[in-house]
Design a protein around this motif. Structure first.
Motif, PDB file in Angstrom:
ATOM      1  N   GLY A 136       4.906   5.209  -8.695  1.00 54.79           N
ATOM      2  CA  GLY A 136       6.226   5.556  -9.211  1.00 54.79           C
ATOM      3  C   GLY A 136       6.348   5.257 -10.700  1.00 54.79           C
ATOM      4  N   GLU A 137       7.259   5.948 -11.362  1.00 53.11           N
ATOM      5  CA  GLU A 137       7.392   5.797 -12.803  1.00 53.11           C
ATOM      6  C   GLU A 137       7.810   4.386 -13.197  1.00 53.11           C
ATOM      7  N   ALA A 138       8.656   3.742 -12.403  1.00 54.88           N
ATOM      8  CA  ALA A 138       9.075   2.371 -12.742  1.00 54.88           C
ATOM      9  C   ALA A 138       7.882   1.427 -12.717  1.00 54.88           C
ATOM     10  N   ALA A 139       7.030   1.579 -11.701  1.00 48.44           N
ATOM     11  CA  ALA A 139       5.834   0.734 -11.616  1.00 48.44           C
ATOM     12  C   ALA A 139       4.883   1.040 -12.762  1.00 48.44           C
ATOM     13  N   ALA A 144       0.815  -1.209   0.000  1.00 51.89           N
ATOM     14  CA  ALA A 144       0.000   0.000   0.000  1.00 51.89           C
ATOM     15  C   ALA A 144       0.848   1.257   0.000  1.00 51.89           C
ATOM     16  N   GLY A 145       2.036   1.174   0.587  1.00 54.55           N
ATOM     17  CA  GLY A 145       2.911   2.340   0.637  1.00 54.55           C
ATOM     18  C   GLY A 145       3.405   2.783  -0.729  1.00 54.55           C
ATOM     19  N   ALA A 146       3.323   1.894  -1.717  1.00 54.83           N
ATOM     20  CA  ALA A 146       3.778   2.247  -3.068  1.00 54.83           C
ATOM     21  C   ALA A 146       2.765   3.106  -3.813  1.00 54.83           C
ATOM     22  N   LEU A 147       1.566   3.256  -3.259  1.00 55.51           N
ATOM     23  CA  LEU A 147       0.597   4.191  -3.822  1.00 55.51           C
ATOM     24  C   LEU A 147       0.932   5.579  -3.291  1.00 55.51           C
TER      25      LEU A 147
END
Length: 404
Positions: A102-105, A75-78
């Protein structure tokens, strides 16, 4: 998220009242119907999916969807998430959930772009290949163990907490149950896939670890739900209905314990029963212990018990003279019967389950005890049956007298 935090049915479009005519009475009355609306999920300004869902807990839904699809690892990647009514954006009905990652995701997402538009949250509609429908699932690594009684308690706690379900009789629910805490979280939706996505999102946003509890569902179990539960890291998935054959195969491969048709009087364990203390090797070991005890009770040479058995004679040369066991042999039969009864009583807990447990014990004794062992325990019960547990005694009462 605690049960008290589940929004009431009328909140945010969860349900709406409509007037309908009752037949054959011919009267008019109001009924609450569950809400359903299109929900657009966007990532970094790009539309990714449009799902039909019950418009409550949409932040949880979007988070769980992103996790289940592997778009983000946690969830922290949002980086941000915003729920907006379509009307506020100049559109019509429905909602848009805007997420930034993030741009990589985002680049990975573009590389495997999906066009997904499914009815009520189907987890497979729009996939572009058969391989994508059956991806490899990382094995469940949680080491938590539970009892069958806990699985049944987890499912039993689901229905009373379903506010939408009780109000509309049309909502699926997914819950997370933990020993010592009970039902920690519950989410509802018109779609069973959505309900589980909402649950996964709620747990992730609250920082809850699913590895020490049981995921419970009100629906049948298809392969997508097994995939979602495994990705969540839950060791046990329990449902009130049956799984599909493919769901069982997926759960077996993923190391997920799958229980279905969970009722107050029992359930069916389809995969990895060792996590519930019911593995087949344990059953085989029990049978081997029974056989060893029976051999010890009967003796292997001509020096067995004589004159100390029940009426009709004792053992002589290991034979069963007239069907009686010596005192030591009878004590072993009683102990073995009680152990078997304890085993099956754990699968059918409480007074309502005693009859089912006794039936299972009787079937076991008929299948795995030699006729002379059954004659011995029947004779013991006829003489009073002191020391047998109620379940064991009820099981023996069900036995047919073996032929001499």
């Amino acid at each position: 998220m605690r049960r008290s935090d589940v929004p009431p049915p009328e909140a945010a479009g969860g349900a709406a009242g409509v007037v309908r005519r009752l037949w054959p009475a011919g009267t008019l009355a109001e009924r609450l119907l569950i809400g359903e609306a299109p929900v657009a999920l966007t990532f970094n300004g790009t539309s990714h999916a449009v799902m039909m869902a019950t418009p409550v807990d949409l932040a949880d839904f979007a988070t769980g969807f992103a996790l289940a699809e592997g778009i983000v690892p946690d969830a922290g990647a949002l980086e941000s998430l915003e729920v907006l009514p379509a009307a506020a954006l100049g559109g019509g009905a429905g909602f848009e959930v805007r997420m930034w990652i993030g741009e990589a995701a985002m680049e990975r997402l573009r590389a495997r772009r999906r066009a997904l538009a499914g009815p009520s949250g189907c987890g497979l509609c729009g996939l572009e290949s058969l391989d994508a429908a059956l991806p490899a699932i990382a094995p469940v690594t949680a080491r938590a163990t539970f009892s069958v009684a806990q699985v049944m308690a987890a499912v039993a706690g689901l229905q009373p907490a379903q506010r939408l379900g009780q109000a509309t009789r049309a909502a699926h629910a997914a819950g997370f149950w933990r020993p010592g805490s009970g039902l920690v979280a519950l989410r509802e939706d018109v779609g069973r896939h959505n309900a589980l996505d909402k649950l996964a999102g709620a747990l992730a946003r609250a920082g809850e670890d699913a590895g020490d509890g049981i995921v419970v569902l009100t629906s049948r179990v298809s392969i997508e739900l097994v995939q979602k539960a495994a990705r969540l890291g839950a060791p046990v998935l329990a449902a009130v209905s049956a799984p599909t054959a493919l769901a069982v195969q997926a759960a077996q491969a993923a190391g997920l314990t799958l229980a279905g048709i969970v009722r107050a009087d029992g359930c069916e364990i389809f995969t990895h029963p060792a996590r519930l203390g019911l593995d087949e090797p344990e059953r085989r070991a029990m049978r081997e212990r029974e056989a060893m005890s029976e051999r010890e009770a009967g003796g292997d040479t001509g020096g067995g018990d004589t004159g100390s058995g029940h009426a009709g004679g004792g053992h002589a040369g290991g034979g069963h003279g007239g069907g009686g066991h010596g005192a030591a042999g009878t004590a072993r039969l009683v102990r073995m019967a009680n152990q078997i009864a304890q085993f099956f009583a754990a699968q059918h807990p409480g007074p309502p389950g005693e009859a089912a447990a006794a039936a299972a014990v009787a079937d076991h004794l008929t299948s795995f005890w030699e006729p002379r062992m059954r004659r011995g325990i029947l004779a013991y019960v006829a003489a009073g049956g002191t020391g047998l547990s109620p379940v064991a005694a009820a099981a023996v009462a069900r036995l047919a007298v073996p032929a001499a």
